[in-house]
Design a protein around this motif. Structure first.
Motif, PDB file in Angstrom:
ATOM      1  N   GLY A 147     101.203  39.499  46.888  1.00  0.00           N
ATOM      2  CA  GLY A 147     101.759  40.686  47.902  1.00  0.00           C
ATOM      3  C   GLY A 147     103.221  40.497  48.408  1.00  0.00           C
ATOM      4  O   GLY A 147     103.263  39.450  49.142  1.00  0.00           O
ATOM      5  N   ILE A 164      98.432  40.225  51.344  1.00  0.00           N
ATOM      6  CA  ILE A 164      98.176  41.764  51.172  1.00  0.00           C
ATOM      7  C   ILE A 164      97.638  42.178  52.536  1.00  0.00           C
ATOM      8  O   ILE A 164      96.606  41.524  53.187  1.00  0.00           O
ATOM      9  CB  ILE A 164      96.646  41.852  50.267  1.00  0.00           C
ATOM     10  N   ALA A 222      90.807  44.425  49.440  1.00  0.00           N
ATOM     11  CA  ALA A 222      91.440  43.584  48.345  1.00  0.00           C
ATOM     12  C   ALA A 222      91.925  42.141  48.864  1.00  0.00           C
ATOM     13  O   ALA A 222      91.763  41.196  48.058  1.00  0.00           O
ATOM     14  CB  ALA A 222      92.808  44.359  47.785  1.00  0.00           C
TER      15      ALA A 222
HETATM   16  P1  ATP Z   1     103.948  43.790  55.290  1.00  0.00           P
HETATM   17  O1  ATP Z   1     103.369  43.790  56.745  1.00  0.00           O
HETATM   18  O2  ATP Z   1     103.968  42.247  55.200  1.00  0.00           O
HETATM   19  O3  ATP Z   1     105.040  44.338  54.833  1.00  0.00           O
HETATM   20  P2  ATP Z   1     101.464  45.237  54.812  1.00  0.00           P
HETATM   21  O4  ATP Z   1     100.522  44.526  55.974  1.00  0.00           O
HETATM   22  O5  ATP Z   1     101.823  46.558  55.283  1.00  0.00           O
HETATM   23  O6  ATP Z   1     102.630  44.323  54.713  1.00  0.00           O
HETATM   24  P3  ATP Z   1     100.755  45.968  52.165  1.00  0.00           P
HETATM   25  O7  ATP Z   1     102.108  46.741  52.216  1.00  0.00           O
HETATM   26  O8  ATP Z   1      99.575  46.884  52.263  1.00  0.00           O
HETATM   27  O9  ATP Z   1     101.041  45.065  53.493  1.00  0.00           O
HETATM   28  O10 ATP Z   1     100.731  44.898  51.057  1.00  0.00           O
HETATM   29  C1  ATP Z   1     101.689  44.083  50.941  1.00  0.00           C
HETATM   30  C2  ATP Z   1     101.863  44.052  49.522  1.00  0.00           C
HETATM   31  O11 ATP Z   1     100.612  43.645  48.673  1.00  0.00           O
HETATM   32  C3  ATP Z   1     102.457  45.407  48.762  1.00  0.00           C
HETATM   33  O12 ATP Z   1     103.695  45.002  48.177  1.00  0.00           O
HETATM   34  C4  ATP Z   1     101.330  45.650  47.690  1.00  0.00           C
HETATM   35  O13 ATP Z   1     101.868  46.170  46.568  1.00  0.00           O
HETATM   36  C5  ATP Z   1     100.711  44.295  47.513  1.00  0.00           C
HETATM   37  N1  ATP Z   1      99.329  44.605  46.965  1.00  0.00           N
HETATM   38  C6  ATP Z   1      98.541  45.155  47.796  1.00  0.00           C
HETATM   39  N2  ATP Z   1      97.140  45.350  47.008  1.00  0.00           N
HETATM   40  C7  ATP Z   1      97.390  44.328  45.732  1.00  0.00           C
HETATM   41  C8  ATP Z   1      96.860  43.777  44.641  1.00  0.00           C
HETATM   42  N3  ATP Z   1      95.274  44.204  44.496  1.00  0.00           N
HETATM   43  N4  ATP Z   1      97.334  43.158  43.756  1.00  0.00           N
HETATM   44  C9  ATP Z   1      98.720  42.892  43.988  1.00  0.00           C
HETATM   45  N5  ATP Z   1      99.382  43.397  44.956  1.00  0.00           N
HETATM   46  C10 ATP Z   1      98.800  44.081  46.063  1.00  0.00           C
END
Ligand code: ATP
Length: 219
Positions: free
Chosen positions: A9, A74, A80
């Motif tokens: 992620g 993530i 996930a």
């Molecule tokens: P942040 O606060 O760190 O920006 P966030 O809490 O908003 O992150 P997300 O944007 O939901 O979290 O997820 C972070 C990253 O994980 C994203 O770039 C997303 O594409 C990736 N991601 C989510 N699920 C999966 C998965 N199953 N496999 C690989 N990558 C994933």
């Protein structure tokens, strides 16, 4: 031989973690299901791979079990995050750090075996709040609901030029001084005869309320 870090992620948290680890000379495998994210990190991470980490076969083929540290960064997709953390532990990764959205998510992550759970937004909120209300508390790291590691600046002349034995933080405040930061260097596990000077920064471990009591006395 174990490899260093795999980050799953590449959001703001995973991305900045990746950049900082690379800057400090570590090897990082970066995994994200979003191709654009991977393109961004292609020239930064040691290896960057587009993959859905929820697929166990994919994680196995990437050799995740050979990593010393796996960071599950993530956020929003809690299902996930939980599944990937669980799979990493089941594969035998010794250190799995997972990012939690809230305290329920954190509880589940610990239950399924995460070695370390971080809440970047919450932790930064706490730090900023302490910095806003106190000019003496420079840094703050929550160790549990009740205990913290705090960095407190010595600004009150009652504390100047006295030894740690004289100041007796343990007896008076229930706080342990684990280090003193002075003019850019750190004195780790200072002895009782170490003298505390104006503008030293004390790194203390103790209950939050005791840190607050010391902060009030320092003001
Ligand atoms: P942040 O606060 O760190 O920006 P966030 O809490 O908003 O992150 P997300 O944007 O939901 O979290 O997820 C972070 C990253 O994980 C994203 O770039 C997303 O594409 C990736 N991601 C989510 N699920 C999966 C998965 N199953 N496999 C690989 N990558 C994933």
């Amino acid at each position: 031989m174990k490899q260093n870090f795999a980050i799953i992620g590449l959001g703001r948290f995973g991305g900045s973690l990746c950049e900082t680890l690379i800057e400090s000379g570590q090897e990082v495998l970066a995994i994200d299901r979003d191709e654009d994210r991977i393109n961004e990190y292609m020239n930064i991470a040691t290896h960057a791979v587009v993959a859905n980490a929820q697929d166990e076969m994919t994680l196995r083929s990437l050799g995740l079990r050979n990593f010393e540290h796996v960071i599950v960064a993530i956020g929003e997709d809690i299902q996930a995050s939980i599944l990937v953390t669980l799979m990493a532990k089941e594969m035998g990764v010794p250190n799995v750090t997972a990012k939690a959205q809230d305290s329920y998510h954190a509880k589940v992550l610990y239950k399924i075996g995460a070695d370390n759970v971080v809440h970047p937004e919450r932790d930064m909120g706490i730090k900023v709040a302490h910095n806003l209300v106190s000019k003496n508390i420079l840094d703050y790291l929550e160790l549990s609901d009740e205990y913290s590691l705090a960095e407190v600046k010595v600004t009150n002349r009652k504390f100047f030029d006295k030894s740690l034995a004289q100041l007796d933080f343990r007896q008076r405040f229930g706080l342990n001084v684990v280090a003193i930061r002075r003019e850019g260097h750190l004195i780790i596990s200072p002895m009782a005869d170490e003298i505390v000077f104006k503008d030293d920064c004390l790194l203390l471990i103790g209950a939050d309320e005791d840190v607050e009591r010391l902060d009030e006395k320092m003001s």
